[in-house]
Structure formats: C-alpha cells, structure tokens
Design a protein around this motif. Structure first.
Motif, mmCIF file in Angstrom:
data_model
loop_
_atom_site.group_PDB
_atom_site.id
_atom_site.type_symbol
_atom_site.label_atom_id
_atom_site.label_comp_id
_atom_site.label_asym_id
_atom_site.label_seq_id
_atom_site.Cartn_x
_atom_site.Cartn_y
_atom_site.Cartn_z
ATOM 1 N N VAL A 89 -10.832 -10.591 2.388
ATOM 2 C CA VAL A 89 -11.436 -9.458 1.676
ATOM 3 C C VAL A 89 -12.570 -9.989 0.804
ATOM 4 C CG1 VAL A 89 -11.019 -7.625 -0.011
ATOM 5 C CG2 VAL A 89 -9.270 -8.175 1.722
ATOM 6 N N TYR A 93 -4.234 3.200 -7.829
ATOM 7 C CA TYR A 93 -5.412 3.479 -6.995
ATOM 8 C C TYR A 93 -6.091 4.784 -7.427
ATOM 9 C CZ TYR A 93 -8.168 4.481 -2.807
ATOM 10 O OH TYR A 93 -9.189 4.781 -1.941
ATOM 11 N N TRP A 104 0.824 -1.213 0.000
ATOM 12 C CA TRP A 104 0.000 0.000 0.000
ATOM 13 C C TRP A 104 0.853 1.255 0.000
ATOM 14 C CZ3 TRP A 104 -4.213 1.771 -1.669
ATOM 15 C CH2 TRP A 104 -4.720 2.977 -1.197
ATOM 16 N N SER A 105 2.019 1.211 0.677
ATOM 17 C CA SER A 105 2.871 2.405 0.796
ATOM 18 C C SER A 105 3.877 2.466 -0.347
ATOM 19 C CB SER A 105 3.626 2.387 2.121
ATOM 20 O OG SER A 105 2.765 2.093 3.177
ATOM 21 N N ASN A 165 1.226 -4.150 4.330
ATOM 22 C CA ASN A 165 -0.211 -3.891 4.286
ATOM 23 C C ASN A 165 -0.883 -4.444 3.026
ATOM 24 O OD1 ASN A 165 -0.072 -2.388 6.751
ATOM 25 N ND2 ASN A 165 0.806 -0.718 5.571
ATOM 26 N N GLN A 197 -8.236 -4.354 0.350
ATOM 27 C CA GLN A 197 -9.441 -3.722 0.898
ATOM 28 C C GLN A 197 -9.688 -2.350 0.282
ATOM 29 O OE1 GLN A 197 -8.317 -4.021 4.991
ATOM 30 N NE2 GLN A 197 -9.536 -5.859 5.341
ATOM 31 N N ASN A 198 -8.613 -1.571 0.136
ATOM 32 C CA ASN A 198 -8.780 -0.201 -0.356
ATOM 33 C C ASN A 198 -9.201 -0.184 -1.826
ATOM 34 O OD1 ASN A 198 -8.183 0.790 2.160
ATOM 35 N ND2 ASN A 198 -6.079 1.370 1.663
ATOM 36 N N ALA A 247 -4.995 -13.358 2.997
ATOM 37 C CA ALA A 247 -5.367 -11.962 2.740
ATOM 38 C C ALA A 247 -6.530 -11.898 1.758
ATOM 39 C CB ALA A 247 -4.166 -11.191 2.196
ATOM 40 N N GLN A 305 -3.064 -6.792 2.656
ATOM 41 C CA GLN A 305 -4.519 -6.922 2.778
ATOM 42 C C GLN A 305 -5.209 -5.557 2.723
ATOM 43 O OE1 GLN A 305 -5.968 -9.782 5.745
ATOM 44 N NE2 GLN A 305 -7.671 -8.387 6.166
ATOM 45 N N THR A 306 -4.563 -4.545 3.301
ATOM 46 C CA THR A 306 -5.111 -3.188 3.233
ATOM 47 C C THR A 306 -5.223 -2.733 1.783
ATOM 48 O OG1 THR A 306 -4.155 -2.642 5.373
ATOM 49 C CG2 THR A 306 -4.696 -0.792 3.929
ATOM 50 N N THR A 307 -4.227 -3.057 0.981
ATOM 51 C CA THR A 307 -4.276 -2.699 -0.439
ATOM 52 C C THR A 307 -5.499 -3.338 -1.097
ATOM 53 O OG1 THR A 307 -1.856 -2.583 -0.505
ATOM 54 C CG2 THR A 307 -3.009 -2.747 -2.620
#
Ligand code: XIL
Length: 297
Positions: free
Chosen positions: A254, A183, A174-175, A214, A220-221, A250, A216-218
């Motif tokens: 999601v 995105y 994500w970062s 992150n 999700q986002n 992951a 999984q955050t990616t």
C-alpha cells in the motif's frame, strides 16, 4: 540492507520501536534500538499523565530524554498521545463538561508547543471507539461528540508542521464494526475539512497464524480517503512469523502505508512479555520473526 530501518528506507518507509526512558541505560537495549530502528515512539513518557501531572504544570524531562536520545542518533520521533481516556493525570480524570474540554485544549497546546517542529507525527486522539463502532464512553466523550474534531483543529493550529493521526486497536479487520466506525469518522473529517493526516493501526495481534480479514484492504481503504496509514504498535502473540511477514508485506503493498513500529525491543521489554510478541528475545538475539520481517521489507 542489514537493519530493519535501512531495509524499510529502501521503499521510503521507516521501521520504528517504542522506547522506555527507564531502559535507555541498559546497553543491550539501547544498542539494538539505536541500530535497528529509525523511528521512535515514547512508550509512556509523552502521555497526559506524564506531561501534565498537575494542572498547568507541564513536565517533559522523560519525554525529552527519549527525544534527545533519538535525535542524537539521527532517528525520527512520533508523538504519543494527546487525548485519551486512559493514562490521564488524576486531576483530569475528575473533570467533565466544559472544564474538561478546556483542559484538553490546554493540554494539546501545552505539549505541542514544547515539541513544535520536532516530531514526525502526533497521535492526537487514541482509542476513542468501541468494538461495535460506536463512540467509547469516557469523560472526553461526555464533553460532546465533537471532542475529536476539536482536538484535531487545536492540534493543527498548535503545530502545522507535524502530521496529525488518529490511532486505535482492532481496526485491522475490514469486516469489523470498529474499523467501520473509525473509517466513517475519517471520511466525514475529510469531507468537512477537519484536519487529519494519518490513521495509526496499533496492530496488536492476539493469536492465530493468518492476518485479520482483509488487512491490506483496510489499509488501502483508509489510504483512499486521503490519509497516510501506519502500523503503530505492532506485537504478535508468540511472534508468529507468518503474521509478521504478512503485516509487513501488506504495508509494502500500500503506497500510503508509510511505516511500521513495533511496541518494544526485546520480549522482556513488552507490555505483553508473557506472550513473547517481539522481534528480539530476552538476551537481545534476533528471533525468526525478525528474519521474516527483514526478508519481507
Ligand atoms: C502501554 C504501555 O506499553 C505500558 O507500559 C503501559 O503500562 C500501558 O500502556 N495502546 C496504546 C499504548 O496506545 O499507549 C499502550 O501502551 C498499549 C495499548
């Protein structure tokens, strides 16, 4: 469940592999591919250089070989890929400007017409971003910054029944600049009504034992923008069991992560063969990574 496909189906997902037409005559290969997976991607056979080797002359023999092999076994097929800077036929590499723009549109229309109503998804555009999140310099980019949305609008009109995906690598952390660039494009497309249904994260992992930051955050986002996500070309250096289990978990965490595809069957089939990155060894035996994935599904 005793196969990857059946295990993924327990949560409504698929588990796929890339297939090469030239290997389908190898019975070890085709037996594993047909048994374990329920989604198939042509490794090279539906790319622009394969499907339109001469301008205006489309050839689908190898792509159809894979499509027919898969559907005879009840397996679904993802289309890969329509607009990409790589694996363009020679005649396309030499085009630019408005003639390349028209050639891209004609290519999308020609290939999608042939497979109309038959494919679960198409990777409409592949690998259009640089690592820093800016657009990759290519002949397609040179036709104007709007080439990606033109590709998606063309694709939607050509076959409204298939899901339209943007596909790329190094968009798992994500970062990371590239993740943010993609995105922002998807967010912009959704806000302006440009047709897009999914983001494919290639998931070519190149070392270590933990997931990119992150991950999984990616997923999700991206999903929160209103698109499905899929892991489309998974391979992992030395088939790290923790990375394979982690990427599987992951996706399962999601709801809009709809499936996972590994980029080949045995290590010897891989484009990264020296890294032994897949779930089956050279003899076709299940590796520890296979068990880690099956247990996570
Ligand atoms: C690779 C194939 O696996 C190779 O056989 C071929 O020589 C080059 O392309 N990203 C993609 C895939 O989207 O199409 C690429 O496949 C791997 C990287």
């Amino acid at each position: 469940a005793s196969t990857l496909g059946a295990a993924a189906a327990q949560s409504g997902r698929y588990f796929g592999t890339a297939v090469a037409a030239s290997r389908l005559g190898d019975s070890t290969y085709s037996t594993i591919a047909g048994r374990e997976f329920n989604m198939i991607t042509a490794e090279n056979e539906m790319k622009p250089d394969a499907t339109q080797p001469q301008r205006g002359q489309f050839t689908f023999s190898s792509g159809d070989q894979i499509y027919n092999w898969a559907t005879q076994r009840g397996l679904q097929v993802r289309g890969h890929t329509l607009a990409w800077h790589a694996q363009q036929p020679g005649w396309m590499q030499n085009l630019g400007g408005s003639s390349l723009r028209q050639a891209m549109i004609d290519h999308i229309n020609g290939v999608m017409a042939h497979y109309k109503g038959k494919l679960a998804a198409w990777d409409v555009v592949n690998e259009a971003f640089n690592e820093d999140g800016s657009r990759r310099n290519s002949n397609l980019q040179g036709t104007g910054n709007d080439w990606i949305e033109v590709a998606f609008r063309t694709a939607r009109a050509a076959d409204p029944s298939t899901k339209l995906c943007y596909n790329d690598y190094n968009i798992e952390n994500w970062s990371y600049g590239k993740t943010q660039g993609v995105y922002n494009m998807i967010r912009d497309f959704k806000s302006r009504g440009v047709p897009i249904d999914c983001v494919g994260l290639q998931t070519h992992f190149t070392g270590g034992s933990s997931l990119p930051g992150n991950f999984q955050t990616t997923l999700q986002n991206f999903a929160a923008l209103g698109v499905d996500v899929a892991l489309t070309e998974v391979d992992v250096t030395n088939a790290s069991t923790s990375q394979y289990a982690g990427l599987t978990q992951a996706c399962l965490n999601v709801p809009r992560c709809i499936g996972i595809t590994v980029w080949g069957v045995r290590d010897s089939d891989s484009w990264r063969a020296s890294e032994n990155p897949l779930l089956f060894d050279r003899s076709g035996a299940k590796k520890a990574a296979y068990t880690s994935v099956l247990n996570a599904l």
